[in-house]
Design a protein around this motif. Structure first.
Motif, PDB file in Angstrom:
ATOM      1  N   GLY A 278       0.803  -1.215   0.000  1.00  0.00           N
ATOM      2  CA  GLY A 278       0.000   0.000   0.000  1.00  0.00           C
ATOM      3  C   GLY A 278       0.836   1.265   0.000  1.00  0.00           C
ATOM      4  O   GLY A 278       0.405   2.310  -0.491  1.00  0.00           O
ATOM      5  N   THR A 279       2.056   1.171   0.551  1.00  0.00           N
ATOM      6  CA  THR A 279       2.945   2.335   0.612  1.00  0.00           C
ATOM      7  C   THR A 279       3.691   2.543  -0.696  1.00  0.00           C
ATOM      8  O   THR A 279       4.322   3.584  -0.895  1.00  0.00           O
ATOM      9  CB  THR A 279       3.947   2.166   1.776  1.00  0.00           C
ATOM     10  OG1 THR A 279       3.223   1.892   2.978  1.00  0.00           O
ATOM     11  CG2 THR A 279       4.783   3.424   2.009  1.00  0.00           C
ATOM     12  N   LEU A 280       3.638   1.581  -1.615  1.00  0.00           N
ATOM     13  CA  LEU A 280       4.435   1.645  -2.847  1.00  0.00           C
ATOM     14  C   LEU A 280       4.267   2.953  -3.623  1.00  0.00           C
ATOM     15  O   LEU A 280       5.272   3.516  -4.087  1.00  0.00           O
ATOM     16  CB  LEU A 280       4.104   0.443  -3.734  1.00  0.00           C
ATOM     17  CG  LEU A 280       4.923   0.301  -5.015  1.00  0.00           C
ATOM     18  CD1 LEU A 280       6.414   0.217  -4.716  1.00  0.00           C
ATOM     19  CD2 LEU A 280       4.470  -0.933  -5.803  1.00  0.00           C
ATOM     20  N   PRO A 281       3.051   3.479  -3.794  1.00  0.00           N
ATOM     21  CA  PRO A 281       2.947   4.764  -4.511  1.00  0.00           C
ATOM     22  C   PRO A 281       3.728   5.884  -3.845  1.00  0.00           C
ATOM     23  O   PRO A 281       4.341   6.722  -4.516  1.00  0.00           O
ATOM     24  CB  PRO A 281       1.439   5.051  -4.499  1.00  0.00           C
ATOM     25  CG  PRO A 281       0.796   3.710  -4.357  1.00  0.00           C
ATOM     26  CD  PRO A 281       1.721   2.929  -3.476  1.00  0.00           C
ATOM     27  N   VAL A 282       3.718   5.907  -2.508  1.00  0.00           N
ATOM     28  CA  VAL A 282       4.462   6.941  -1.778  1.00  0.00           C
ATOM     29  C   VAL A 282       5.964   6.698  -1.923  1.00  0.00           C
ATOM     30  O   VAL A 282       6.746   7.637  -2.110  1.00  0.00           O
ATOM     31  CB  VAL A 282       4.060   6.944  -0.287  1.00  0.00           C
ATOM     32  CG1 VAL A 282       4.740   8.094   0.450  1.00  0.00           C
ATOM     33  CG2 VAL A 282       2.553   7.030  -0.135  1.00  0.00           C
ATOM     34  N   THR A 283       6.379   5.438  -1.830  1.00  0.00           N
ATOM     35  CA  THR A 283       7.798   5.093  -1.964  1.00  0.00           C
ATOM     36  C   THR A 283       8.338   5.525  -3.321  1.00  0.00           C
ATOM     37  O   THR A 283       9.442   6.079  -3.422  1.00  0.00           O
ATOM     38  CB  THR A 283       7.988   3.577  -1.787  1.00  0.00           C
ATOM     39  OG1 THR A 283       7.251   3.120  -0.650  1.00  0.00           O
ATOM     40  CG2 THR A 283       9.457   3.237  -1.574  1.00  0.00           C
ATOM     41  N   LEU A 302      11.701  -0.984  -6.762  1.00  0.00           N
ATOM     42  CA  LEU A 302      10.711  -0.797  -5.701  1.00  0.00           C
ATOM     43  C   LEU A 302       9.543  -1.785  -5.767  1.00  0.00           C
ATOM     44  O   LEU A 302       9.154  -2.330  -4.727  1.00  0.00           O
ATOM     45  CB  LEU A 302      10.209   0.652  -5.697  1.00  0.00           C
ATOM     46  CG  LEU A 302      11.281   1.699  -5.374  1.00  0.00           C
ATOM     47  CD1 LEU A 302      10.681   3.095  -5.345  1.00  0.00           C
ATOM     48  CD2 LEU A 302      11.971   1.388  -4.044  1.00  0.00           C
ATOM     49  N   PRO A 303       8.950  -2.055  -6.940  1.00  0.00           N
ATOM     50  CA  PRO A 303       7.910  -3.093  -6.959  1.00  0.00           C
ATOM     51  C   PRO A 303       8.431  -4.466  -6.534  1.00  0.00           C
ATOM     52  O   PRO A 303       7.744  -5.212  -5.836  1.00  0.00           O
ATOM     53  CB  PRO A 303       7.446  -3.097  -8.419  1.00  0.00           C
ATOM     54  CG  PRO A 303       7.767  -1.736  -8.927  1.00  0.00           C
ATOM     55  CD  PRO A 303       9.040  -1.368  -8.240  1.00  0.00           C
ATOM     56  N   VAL A 304       9.658  -4.793  -6.970  1.00  0.00           N
ATOM     57  CA  VAL A 304      10.245  -6.067  -6.543  1.00  0.00           C
ATOM     58  C   VAL A 304      10.457  -6.055  -5.036  1.00  0.00           C
ATOM     59  O   VAL A 304      10.160  -7.036  -4.333  1.00  0.00           O
ATOM     60  CB  VAL A 304      11.577  -6.324  -7.277  1.00  0.00           C
ATOM     61  CG1 VAL A 304      12.295  -7.544  -6.691  1.00  0.00           C
ATOM     62  CG2 VAL A 304      11.327  -6.534  -8.763  1.00  0.00           C
TER      63      VAL A 304
END
Length: 420
Positions: A278-283, A302-304
Motif C-alpha cells: 500500500g505504501t508503494l505509490p508513496v515510496t 521498488l515493486p520487486v
C-alpha cells in the motif's frame, strides 16, 4: 470558494506534506488514547485511505515497471535485476542475523508466564507453494486478486519480450515504442492520482491511528513490551547500520541524513498503514522527487522490493520465535537458531506486504522448531505495533537498495532533491 477559504487552503498546502501527516499521526494517536472506542466512528475514513492506496498498487506496478524496462536493454536489465535481487537477499539475511543477535542479548519473554490461548491463523503455505506462486497461471486473475509477486513476474517477462521484439529492427519496432509510450503516459497519470491520494492521507492517517489505538488501547504499546522493545531495537540497528552507514554512507558515499529526509514520507506512511504494498505509490514518489533516482531503476527495484524484500519480517520472525521459546520454557540451542534464521529469511520472501500476514508466516517458523502454535494467539495482541515497525523497516530497505543500484548505474542526480 471565497478568498478567505482559498487563502487558508493555500497556506495549508504550503506546509510540507510530511509535517501535515506527522501532525495527523500524533493527533490521531492522542485522540485514540483520550476517547477510546468512540474513535471507531472515524475508521471508515482510514479504510478509505487504505482502499485508495491499494487501488493504485497494481496500475503503478504495471505502468512504471514497463516504463522502466523500456529504458533498459535485455543485458542491462539482467545486470540491474541481478544487483537488485542480490542486495535484497543480502539485507534480508543480515536482518535475520540482527534479529537473532538482539533476541539473544535482550532475551525477551524470559520470566514471562504463558497463559495459553489459541492460535488464530490459517494454514500457512509451504515453501514450494510460495515459489510456484510466483508464476501466475492466469496473469489477469493475478492482477485482479492483487497477487503482487505473480504480477511483477508477468510484467517483467512481458516487458523483456517487448524489448526483444524492439531489438529485431523490423516494422514492429516502432509499434513497440508506441506501446511503451502509452504505458509512460499511464505512469504519469498515476502519479497525478498519487499526489491527490496523499493529500487525503492527512485525514486517513489521523483516522487510522485514532481508530486503531481507540480499539486496541494504549496497552498494545505496553503489553508484551519486551518483545516490542526487542523488535524496535533490532529495526533501529538494522536501519542505522545496514542501510544508513553501510549502503548509503559507504557504498553510495552520500549523506545518511539526506537519505532519511528523502525517505521520511514513505517511512511514516508505512508505519501508519502496515502495508509495504500500500505504501508503494508513496515510496515511488520519494524515489523520483526527493532521492532523484531515475525511473529505469526505481520502477524495477521498488515493486520487486515491495513483494520480495521483507527485512522487517525476517527480524520480527527471528525475535518472536526466540520470545516464544522463552515464554514456554524451551530456549533454543544454536543449531535451532540457525534453522530459525534460514526459515525466517526464506519465508519472509513469501510474506505478503499487507497487514496481518506476519502472523500467518509465524506459524511456519514455530512449526520448524517444534514450538506450540498457541503462542501465536499470545503474540497477536501486539501484532499491530510489530507490523508497523517491520513495515517501516521494509520500505526503508527498498529505498536504500534502489539508491545503491542507482549509484552503480549512474542513475541518481546528486545535484538536486534532498542531496543538495
Amino acid at each position: 470558494m471565497s478568498s478567505a477559504v482559498r487563502s487558508v487552503w493555500v497556506r495549508y498546502r504550503s506546509v510540507p506534506l510530511i509535517y501535515r501527516i506527522t501532525v495527523a499521526f500524533v493527533l490521531g494517536s492522542a485522540a485514540g488514547v483520550a476517547f477510546g472506542e468512540r474513535m471507531t466512528v472515524v475508521r471508515p475514513l482510514g479504510d478509505l485511505f487504505l482502499r485508495l492506496l491499494n487501488m493504485l498498487v497494481i496500475p503503478i506496478i504495471v505502468f512504471t515497471l514497463l516504463t522502466g524496462i523500456r529504458q533498459l536493454s535485455p543485458a542491462r536489465l539482467g545486470r540491474i535485476g541481478g544487483a537488485t535481487v542480490g542486495l535484497y537477499a543480502v539485507t534480508t539475511t543480515v536482518a535475520g542475523l540482527v534479529g537473532l543477535a538482539v533476541a539473544n542479548l535482550l532475551q525477551p519473554g524470559r520470566g514471562v508466564e504463558f497463559g495459553g490461548g489459541e492460535a488464530q491463523s490459517q494454514a500457512p503455505p509451504s515453501l514450494t507453494e510460495v515459489v510456484l506462486g510466483i508464476v501466475p497461471s492466469n496473469p489477469v486473475a493475478a492482477m485482479a486478486e492483487g497477487n503482487l509477486l505473480a504480477t511483477v513476474f508477468f510484467v517483467i517477462v512481458f516487458g523483456i519480450a517487448l524489448t526483444y521484439v524492439r531489438a529485431q529492427k523490423d516494422a514492429l519496432a516502432e509499434r513497440v515504442d508506441s506501446v511503451f509510450e502509452a504505458f509512460e503516459v499511464g505512469a504519469e497519470a498515476m502519479f497525478v492520482v498519487v499526489r491527490g491520494v496523499l493529500e487525503y492521507g492527512v485525514v486517513g492517517v489521523f483516522a487510522l491511528m485514532a481508530a486503531g489505538i481507540g480499539t486496541e488501547g494504549i496497552g498494545v504499546f505496553s503489553s508484551l513490551g519486551e518483545l516490542v522493545l526487542a523488535v524496535a531495537v533490532a529495526v533501529v540497528v538494522h536501519i542505522t547500520v545496514t542501510y544508513l552507514l553501510v549502503l548509503v554512507g559507504l557504498v553510495v558515499d552520500a549523506s545518511p541524513l539526506a537519505f532519511l529526509a528523502g525517505a521520511k514520507d514513505a517511512m511514516v506512511t508505512a508505519f501508519a498503514t502496515r502495508s509495504s504494498s500500500g505504501t508503494l505509490p508513496v515510496t515511488m514518489t520519494n524515489a523520483e522527487e526527493d532521492l532523484r533516482i531515475e525511473e529505469r531503476i526505481y520502477s524495477f527495484a521498488l515493486p520487486v522490493g515491495a513483494t520480495a524484500n521483507m527485512d522487517g519480517a525476517a527480524i520480527r520472525q527471528a525475535i518472536t520465535v526466540v520470545f516464544a521459546a522463552n515464554v514456554v520454557g524451551q530456549p533454543l540451542v544454536l543449531s535451532e537458531q540457525a534453522l530459525v534464521l534460514a526459515v525466517a529469511v526464506l519465508i519472509s520472501i513469501g510474506t505478503a506486504g499487507v497487514p496481518g500476514a506476519g502472523i500467518v508466516m509465524l506459524t511456519v517458523v514455530l512449526n520448524q522448531v517444534g514450538l506450540p502454535l498457541a503462542v501465536v494467539g499470545f503474540v497477536a495482541g501486539v501484532d499491530p505495533i510489530l507490523g508497523r515497525i517491520a513495515t517501516m523497516n521494509n520500505v526503508t530497505g527498498d529505498l536504500a537498495v534502489a539508491t545503491v543500484v542507482g549509484k552503480w548505474n549512474d542513475a541518481i542526480d546528486f545535484e538536486s532533491g534532498v542531496w543538495t
